[in-house]
Design a protein around this motif. Structure first.
Motif, PDB file in Angstrom:
ATOM      1  N   GLU A 140       0.758  -1.159  -0.036  1.00 14.86           N
ATOM      2  CA  GLU A 140       0.065  -0.117   0.049  1.00 14.86           C
ATOM      3  C   GLU A 140       0.828   1.249  -0.088  1.00 14.86           C
ATOM      4  OE1 GLU A 140      -3.996  -0.711   2.184  1.00 14.86           O
ATOM      5  OE2 GLU A 140      -2.353  -1.541   3.435  1.00 14.86           O
ATOM      6  N   ILE A 141       0.552   2.642  -0.465  1.00 12.89           N
ATOM      7  CA  ILE A 141       1.181   3.519  -0.718  1.00 12.89           C
ATOM      8  C   ILE A 141       0.460   4.851   0.113  1.00 12.89           C
ATOM      9  CG2 ILE A 141       2.141   5.214  -2.222  1.00 12.89           C
ATOM     10  CD1 ILE A 141       1.958   2.929  -4.335  1.00 12.89           C
ATOM     11  N   GLY A 142       1.013   5.340   0.915  1.00 16.80           N
ATOM     12  CA  GLY A 142       0.497   6.313   1.747  1.00 16.80           C
ATOM     13  C   GLY A 142       1.312   7.834   1.533  1.00 16.80           C
ATOM     14  N   LEU A 143       0.757   8.839   2.230  1.00 17.34           N
ATOM     15  CA  LEU A 143       1.181  10.119   2.059  1.00 17.34           C
ATOM     16  C   LEU A 143       1.320  10.781   3.351  1.00 17.34           C
ATOM     17  CD1 LEU A 143       2.245  12.207  -0.164  1.00 17.34           C
ATOM     18  CD2 LEU A 143      -0.094  13.224  -0.088  1.00 17.34           C
ATOM     19  N   ALA A 144       2.317  11.511   3.896  1.00 17.02           N
ATOM     20  CA  ALA A 144       2.205  12.353   5.061  1.00 17.02           C
ATOM     21  C   ALA A 144       1.398  13.629   4.708  1.00 17.02           C
ATOM     22  CB  ALA A 144       3.691  12.747   5.265  1.00 17.02           C
ATOM     23  N   LEU A 145       0.432  13.826   5.711  1.00 16.23           N
ATOM     24  CA  LEU A 145      -0.640  14.907   5.492  1.00 16.23           C
ATOM     25  C   LEU A 145       0.109  16.247   5.888  1.00 16.23           C
ATOM     26  CD1 LEU A 145      -3.437  15.404   5.113  1.00 16.23           C
ATOM     27  CD2 LEU A 145      -3.842  14.999   7.560  1.00 16.23           C
ATOM     28  N   ALA A 146      -0.377  17.277   5.170  1.00 15.13           N
ATOM     29  CA  ALA A 146       0.159  18.678   5.278  1.00 15.13           C
ATOM     30  C   ALA A 146       0.037  18.946   6.836  1.00 15.13           C
ATOM     31  CB  ALA A 146      -0.708  19.752   4.538  1.00 15.13           C
ATOM     32  N   GLN A 147       1.157  19.420   7.264  1.00 14.55           N
ATOM     33  CA  GLN A 147       1.251  19.616   8.900  1.00 14.55           C
ATOM     34  C   GLN A 147       2.209  20.696   9.199  1.00 14.55           C
ATOM     35  OE1 GLN A 147       2.248  16.212  11.003  1.00 14.55           O
ATOM     36  NE2 GLN A 147       1.531  16.889  13.011  1.00 14.55           N
ATOM     37  N   TYR A 148       3.345  20.533   8.512  1.00 15.12           N
ATOM     38  CA  TYR A 148       4.369  21.955   9.251  1.00 15.12           C
ATOM     39  C   TYR A 148       5.065  22.581   8.077  1.00 15.12           C
ATOM     40  CZ  TYR A 148       7.784  18.034   7.521  1.00 15.12           C
ATOM     41  OH  TYR A 148       8.560  17.023   6.787  1.00 15.12           O
ATOM     42  N   GLY A 149       6.008  23.603   8.494  1.00 16.76           N
ATOM     43  CA  GLY A 149       6.655  24.320   7.592  1.00 16.76           C
ATOM     44  C   GLY A 149       5.511  25.279   6.980  1.00 16.76           C
ATOM     45  N   ARG A 150       5.658  25.338   5.674  1.00 14.87           N
ATOM     46  CA  ARG A 150       4.834  26.035   4.647  1.00 14.87           C
ATOM     47  C   ARG A 150       3.535  25.430   4.544  1.00 14.87           C
ATOM     48  NH1 ARG A 150       8.930  24.608   0.878  1.00 14.87           N
ATOM     49  NH2 ARG A 150       9.914  26.494   0.874  1.00 14.87           N
ATOM     50  N   PHE A 151       3.191  24.079   4.947  1.00 13.68           N
ATOM     51  CA  PHE A 151       2.255  23.339   4.639  1.00 13.68           C
ATOM     52  C   PHE A 151       1.305  23.448   6.065  1.00 13.68           C
ATOM     53  CE2 PHE A 151       5.259  21.814   2.086  1.00 13.68           C
ATOM     54  CZ  PHE A 151       4.680  21.969   0.647  1.00 13.68           C
ATOM     55  N   ARG A 154     -11.139   4.592  10.999  1.00 18.55           N
ATOM     56  CA  ARG A 154     -10.088   4.483  10.136  1.00 18.55           C
ATOM     57  C   ARG A 154      -8.640   4.956  10.882  1.00 18.55           C
ATOM     58  NH1 ARG A 154     -10.966   8.963   6.197  1.00 18.55           N
ATOM     59  NH2 ARG A 154     -12.823   9.495   7.283  1.00 18.55           N
ATOM     60  N   LEU A 155      -8.495   4.854  11.972  1.00 20.50           N
ATOM     61  CA  LEU A 155      -7.328   5.497  12.872  1.00 20.50           C
ATOM     62  C   LEU A 155      -6.079   4.220  12.673  1.00 20.50           C
ATOM     63  CD1 LEU A 155      -5.713   7.583  14.401  1.00 20.50           C
ATOM     64  CD2 LEU A 155      -6.773   6.718  16.346  1.00 20.50           C
ATOM     65  N   CYS A 156      -4.888   4.571  12.534  1.00 22.75           N
ATOM     66  CA  CYS A 156      -4.066   3.466  12.661  1.00 22.75           C
ATOM     67  C   CYS A 156      -3.093   4.318  13.924  1.00 22.75           C
ATOM     68  CB  CYS A 156      -3.248   3.231  11.582  1.00 22.75           C
ATOM     69  SG  CYS A 156      -1.647   2.142  11.732  1.00 22.75           S
ATOM     70  N   VAL A 157      -2.764   3.757  14.934  1.00 23.15           N
ATOM     71  CA  VAL A 157      -1.936   4.552  15.988  1.00 23.15           C
ATOM     72  C   VAL A 157      -0.444   4.146  15.804  1.00 23.15           C
ATOM     73  CG1 VAL A 157      -1.685   4.865  18.383  1.00 23.15           C
ATOM     74  CG2 VAL A 157      -3.850   4.752  17.375  1.00 23.15           C
ATOM     75  N   GLY A 158       0.459   4.847  15.805  1.00 28.40           N
ATOM     76  CA  GLY A 158       1.833   4.844  15.648  1.00 28.40           C
ATOM     77  C   GLY A 158       2.559   5.582  16.918  1.00 28.40           C
ATOM     78  N   LEU A 159       3.192   4.754  17.542  1.00 24.05           N
ATOM     79  CA  LEU A 159       3.650   5.578  18.872  1.00 24.05           C
ATOM     80  C   LEU A 159       5.413   5.200  18.991  1.00 24.05           C
ATOM     81  CD1 LEU A 159       1.200   4.241  21.443  1.00 24.05           C
ATOM     82  CD2 LEU A 159       1.028   6.786  20.347  1.00 24.05           C
ATOM     83  N   PHE A 214      -4.514   7.223  -2.731  1.00 27.30           N
ATOM     84  CA  PHE A 214      -3.560   6.758  -1.742  1.00 27.30           C
ATOM     85  C   PHE A 214      -4.252   6.103  -0.768  1.00 27.30           C
ATOM     86  CE2 PHE A 214      -0.864  10.132  -3.930  1.00 27.30           C
ATOM     87  CZ  PHE A 214       0.445   9.673  -3.516  1.00 27.30           C
ATOM     88  N   SER A 215      -3.733   5.105   0.116  1.00 28.09           N
ATOM     89  CA  SER A 215      -4.320   4.308   0.817  1.00 28.09           C
ATOM     90  C   SER A 215      -4.267   5.049   2.427  1.00 28.09           C
ATOM     91  CB  SER A 215      -3.497   2.906   1.249  1.00 28.09           C
ATOM     92  OG  SER A 215      -3.614   2.269  -0.182  1.00 28.09           O
ATOM     93  N   SER A 216      -3.563   5.835   2.639  1.00 20.98           N
ATOM     94  CA  SER A 216      -3.403   6.304   3.916  1.00 20.98           C
ATOM     95  C   SER A 216      -2.664   7.779   4.069  1.00 20.98           C
ATOM     96  CB  SER A 216      -2.532   5.704   4.899  1.00 20.98           C
ATOM     97  OG  SER A 216      -1.296   5.168   4.153  1.00 20.98           O
ATOM     98  N   LEU A 217      -3.043   8.355   5.179  1.00 18.57           N
ATOM     99  CA  LEU A 217      -2.183   9.957   5.398  1.00 18.57           C
ATOM    100  C   LEU A 217      -1.635   9.664   6.636  1.00 18.57           C
ATOM    101  CD1 LEU A 217      -5.266  11.958   4.002  1.00 18.57           C
ATOM    102  CD2 LEU A 217      -3.027  11.850   2.969  1.00 18.57           C
ATOM    103  N   VAL A 245      -9.720   7.011   3.163  1.00 17.25           N
ATOM    104  CA  VAL A 245      -8.505   6.811   3.555  1.00 17.25           C
ATOM    105  C   VAL A 245      -7.968   6.388   5.117  1.00 17.25           C
ATOM    106  CG1 VAL A 245      -7.860   9.190   3.825  1.00 17.25           C
ATOM    107  CG2 VAL A 245      -6.209   7.796   2.945  1.00 17.25           C
ATOM    108  N   ARG A 246      -7.168   5.615   5.199  1.00 17.37           N
ATOM    109  CA  ARG A 246      -6.690   5.333   6.718  1.00 17.37           C
ATOM    110  C   ARG A 246      -5.698   6.685   7.359  1.00 17.37           C
ATOM    111  NH1 ARG A 246      -3.048   1.853   7.046  1.00 17.37           N
ATOM    112  NH2 ARG A 246      -2.671   1.544   4.848  1.00 17.37           N
ATOM    113  N   LEU A 247      -5.992   6.864   8.531  1.00 20.11           N
ATOM    114  CA  LEU A 247      -5.407   7.802   8.975  1.00 20.11           C
ATOM    115  C   LEU A 247      -4.499   7.567  10.266  1.00 20.11           C
ATOM    116  CD1 LEU A 247      -8.571  10.075   9.742  1.00 20.11           C
ATOM    117  CD2 LEU A 247      -6.910  10.355   7.715  1.00 20.11           C
ATOM    118  N   GLY A 248      -3.092   7.705  10.072  1.00 25.14           N
ATOM    119  CA  GLY A 248      -1.986   7.108  10.944  1.00 25.14           C
ATOM    120  C   GLY A 248      -1.214   8.103  11.450  1.00 25.14           C
TER     121      GLY A 248
END
Length: 300
Positions: free
Chosen positions: A2-13, A112-117, A31-34, A81-84
């Protein structure tokens, strides 16, 4: 894979418009995940070097939106889309509050949450939130215990030397227990993944190093009486995309889309189940980020 993408969150995004646009368009592109990360501050004289590269914290990290808030916007903007999280620094947060925040995102997103710690790398950030840097590994295990208790039992009760949860009803619960991924590269971290997690969140390591660590995780799972084949590996890539081919010594940290996609394809062949790319350090604006994202998706 599966292919995911980092969501806009920092810097100019780091803006509401960027979060909404990238979330909506990434889902539309297939995309499968954000994924979101967790950064608190940029010390002027950090005690610890930033992992990777020359140890310097990227300037873009000076503005970093709260990950749970960003996921809440994404939950309201998307439907599939899944949210991680890759990753939340688990020890920073009172675990009962962390459990509630994440369960809320899971409910708002329809499960849809995937928890990464992870443990994080900055002792400056630990000091800023008033959490001891020492014994953070044992604290991490205790946080995982509290999350399990809050998410899976009713009434909830827990007590150790850090926290005391009197028998209580604590809601909301997640729609189902979210998949739990853990990060880390030290032997103790790899052992914990195999013993406690549903998956591992590595970065772009040399393929032999990646596969060696994955074997250690699988051995840990077997020793804990768990099925190693049930574990998943989701790899994060933070490349600087160049127009001209970069020296091979710089790949996968930098290179053309084709060069970096070549590394990611090799990682998939080596056993990675999911790949997600963070393009916020290299894209000029929202539209450029989405153009690069689609180029990677097409290449992979």
């Amino acid at each position: 894979m599966e292919i995911g993408l980092a969501l806009a969150q920092y810097g100019r995004f780091a803006s509401l418009d960027s979060v909404r646009l990238v979330a909506r368009e990434a889902e539309s592109l297939g995309f499968s995940s954000l994924w979101v990360g967790d950064r608190l501050m940029t010390p002027l004289k950090p005690k610890d070097p930033y992992p990777g590269g020359d140890g310097t914290i990227p300037e873009a990290h000076r503005v970093f939106l709260d990950p749970v808030a960003v996921l809440s916007v994404a939950a309201a903007t998307t439907t599939r889309v899944r949210l991680g999280t890759s990753v939340l620094n688990a020890c920073w947060y009172p675990p009962v509050l962390l459990a509630r925040s994440l369960a809320t995102v899971d409910q708002l997103s329809g499960g849809r949450l995937c928890v990464g710690l992870g443990l994080g790398w900055s002792s400056d950030e630990y000091a800023a939130v008033g959490v001891p840097w020492k014994s953070r590994g044992s604290r991490f295990d205790a946080v995982l215990d509290v999350l399990d208790a809050v998410w899976t039992t009713d009434p909830v009760s827990y007590e150790d030397e850090r926290w005391a949860v009197a028998p209580s009803h604590i809601f909301p619960k997640p729609a189902a227990r979210p998949p739990l991924y853990l990060s880390g590269f030290a032997p103790a971290a790899l052992e914990r993944v195999g013993r406690r997690a549903d998956g591992w969140l590595p970065a772009s390591l040399p393929i032999p190093v990646l596969t060696s660590m994955w074997r250690a995780i699988r051995r840990s799972a077997e020793e804990a009486g768990r099925d190693p084949d049930a574990l998943r590996m989701a790899l994060r890539s933070n490349p600087v995309v160049t127009d001209e081919p970069a020296p091979e010594s710089r790949v996968p940290r930098a290179g053309t889309v084709a060069q970096i996609a070549g590394y990611l394809s090799a990682a998939a062949d080596a056993g990675v189940h999911e790949i997600f790319v963070d393009l916020q350090l290299t894209a000029r604006d929202d539209h450029h980020l989405l153009e690069l994202a689609e180029a990677f998706r097409a290449a992979l």
